[in-house]
Design an enzyme around this catalytic site. Structure first.
Site, PDB file in Angstrom:
ATOM      1  N   GLY A   8     -21.061   4.885 -58.416  1.00 44.01           N
ATOM      2  CA  GLY A   8     -20.315   3.878 -59.161  1.00 44.01           C
ATOM      3  C   GLY A   8     -21.184   2.709 -59.571  1.00 44.01           C
ATOM      4  O   GLY A   8     -22.346   2.598 -59.158  1.00 44.01           O
ATOM      5  N   GLN A   9     -20.613   1.800 -60.365  1.00 45.90           N
ATOM      6  CA  GLN A   9     -21.425   0.712 -60.914  1.00 45.90           C
ATOM      7  C   GLN A   9     -21.910  -0.261 -59.842  1.00 45.90           C
ATOM      8  O   GLN A   9     -22.970  -0.861 -59.991  1.00 45.90           O
ATOM      9  CB  GLN A   9     -20.687  -0.016 -62.019  1.00 45.90           C
ATOM     10  CG  GLN A   9     -19.368  -0.619 -61.643  1.00 45.90           C
ATOM     11  CD  GLN A   9     -18.666  -1.242 -62.841  1.00 45.90           C
ATOM     12  OE1 GLN A   9     -19.268  -1.502 -63.891  1.00 45.90           O
ATOM     13  NE2 GLN A   9     -17.382  -1.497 -62.703  1.00 45.90           N
ATOM     14  N   ALA A  58     -13.898   3.544 -54.073  1.00 38.84           N
ATOM     15  CA  ALA A  58     -12.554   2.970 -54.188  1.00 38.84           C
ATOM     16  C   ALA A  58     -11.752   3.702 -55.248  1.00 38.84           C
ATOM     17  O   ALA A  58     -12.300   4.259 -56.205  1.00 38.84           O
ATOM     18  CB  ALA A  58     -12.622   1.486 -54.533  1.00 38.84           C
ATOM     19  N   THR A  99     -11.043  -6.698 -52.700  1.00 36.02           N
ATOM     20  CA  THR A  99     -10.716  -7.202 -54.028  1.00 36.02           C
ATOM     21  C   THR A  99      -9.963  -8.528 -54.019  1.00 36.02           C
ATOM     22  O   THR A  99      -9.273  -8.862 -53.042  1.00 36.02           O
ATOM     23  CB  THR A  99      -9.856  -6.157 -54.772  1.00 36.02           C
ATOM     24  OG1 THR A  99      -9.395  -6.673 -56.018  1.00 36.02           O
ATOM     25  CG2 THR A  99      -8.621  -5.791 -53.947  1.00 36.02           C
ATOM     26  N   TYR A 123      -1.931  -0.728 -55.569  1.00 37.74           N
ATOM     27  CA  TYR A 123      -3.390  -0.799 -55.430  1.00 37.74           C
ATOM     28  C   TYR A 123      -3.785  -1.917 -54.484  1.00 37.74           C
ATOM     29  O   TYR A 123      -4.586  -1.720 -53.559  1.00 37.74           O
ATOM     30  CB  TYR A 123      -4.036  -1.015 -56.803  1.00 37.74           C
ATOM     31  CG  TYR A 123      -5.447  -1.531 -56.735  1.00 37.74           C
ATOM     32  CD1 TYR A 123      -6.512  -0.690 -56.421  1.00 37.74           C
ATOM     33  CD2 TYR A 123      -5.724  -2.881 -56.971  1.00 37.74           C
ATOM     34  CE1 TYR A 123      -7.813  -1.172 -56.341  1.00 37.74           C
ATOM     35  CE2 TYR A 123      -7.017  -3.369 -56.899  1.00 37.74           C
ATOM     36  CZ  TYR A 123      -8.060  -2.512 -56.580  1.00 37.74           C
ATOM     37  OH  TYR A 123      -9.344  -3.001 -56.496  1.00 37.74           O
ATOM     38  N   LYS A 127      -5.743  -1.772 -50.785  1.00 45.49           N
ATOM     39  CA  LYS A 127      -7.015  -2.442 -50.496  1.00 45.49           C
ATOM     40  C   LYS A 127      -6.896  -3.354 -49.280  1.00 45.49           C
ATOM     41  O   LYS A 127      -7.818  -3.419 -48.451  1.00 45.49           O
ATOM     42  CB  LYS A 127      -7.485  -3.238 -51.721  1.00 45.49           C
ATOM     43  CG  LYS A 127      -7.924  -2.387 -52.889  1.00 45.49           C
ATOM     44  CD  LYS A 127      -9.135  -1.511 -52.559  1.00 45.49           C
ATOM     45  CE  LYS A 127     -10.391  -2.324 -52.374  1.00 45.49           C
ATOM     46  NZ  LYS A 127     -11.581  -1.473 -52.126  1.00 45.49           N
TER      47      LYS A 127
END
Length: 289
Positions: A8-9, A58, A99, A123, A127
């Protein structure tokens, strides 16, 4: 060191940052180790026996999560439990990323680590549950909450990021509408990776906020992106009332970096510097393809 979600980024930047600092880094993508499978997670950590585990994996499809909350909970909560129990078995430190959406946005100011959480959707609940699992199973865990992450690793994924979405829409020549009444703190992935490495090397644990450093509405952020990219699409402001989404989002979820900076860690780059750095890295990456 093991990095889950390494494709992922954020994951690619964590691998690059820690490798540059001399760490031996093993990257795990979902195709290699499914973190929702506790047996696979235990086997992976038992085989590599890392001293540090970073979880950048995630489920982040905020609106889809309203229709499939179990899928979000499986990745964002139960998988964190799997990683936590496996870390406990091999005595590894866990670094878990969370997050800004664990807050409801009603404070209308940048959130600190001491503020009460109040997630507004599936979501966000998943988290926050991941944070609880990590803290419950491990005595010393580092939880880093961040906001609106963007890095060039998104060019290799179907999901992309907000910057890529804006540039793609601009290339299509259609009017673009972006909400002006939701505020966050967009975070450049390489800067987040560097801050993470600094926290790890200082032996920090607990909850830290590492957002982009400057509260900004998504509309104003889009303006900065287009200015930096030198494009002038038909950009129009909209608001939450006009632009309905399946999931409720906090209207003001910017994060305060006061705690992390109090530990002597360098402030995040300015939004202008970060978007220019992103675009330069993006151009280099696209030119090399």
């Amino acid at each position: 060191m093991a990095v889950f979600g390494s494709g992922g980024q954020l994951g690619v930047e964590l691998k690059a940052e820690f490798t540059a600092r001399g760490y031996e880094v093993a990257g795990f993508e979902r195709t290699r180790v499914d973190i929702t499978d506790p047996v696979r997670v235990e086997q992976a950590l038992a085989q590599y026996d890392p001293s540090i585990v970073l979880n950048a994996a995630a489920y982040n499809q905020v609106d889809v999560a309203e229709k499939e909350p179990q899928a979000a909970f499986l990745v964002n909560a139960l998988a964190v439990r799997n990683l936590s129990t496996a870390c406990r078995q091999v005595d590894a430190r866990l670094v878990h990323f969370s997050t800004d959406y664990v807050f409801d946005g009603f404070a209308r100011r940048a959130y600190t680590e001491d503020d009460a959480t109040h997630p507004l959707g599936a979501y966000a609940v998943s988290k926050l549950a991941g944070e609880f699992y990590a803290s419950a199973y491990l005595d010393r865990v580092l939880i880093i909450r961040t906001s609106g992450v963007y890095g060039t690793g998104a060019l290799d994924t179907a999901r992309g990021n907000f910057v890529e979405l804006m540039l793609r829409l601009a290339s299509q020549g259609q009017p673009i509408r972006v909400v002006e009444d939701h505020v966050a703190s967009p975070t450049f992935a390489p800067a987040l990776a560097a801050s993470t490495a600094d926290l790890v090397e200082r032996g920090e644990s607990g909850v830290f906020h590492a957002g982009g450093g400057t509260p900004i509405s998504w509309f104003d952020w889009a303006v900065k992106i287009f200015e930096a990219a030198g494009v002038k699409p038909a950009l129009q402001p909209t608001n939450e009332r006009e632009f309905r989404t399946p999931a409720r989002r906090p209207k003001y979820s910017a994060l305060s970096n006061a705690k992390i900076e109090s530990r002597g860690i360098a402030p995040m780059p300015s939004l202008d510097a970060a978007i220019h750095a992103y675009l330069e890295a993006r151009n280099r990456k696209l030119a090399s393809v």
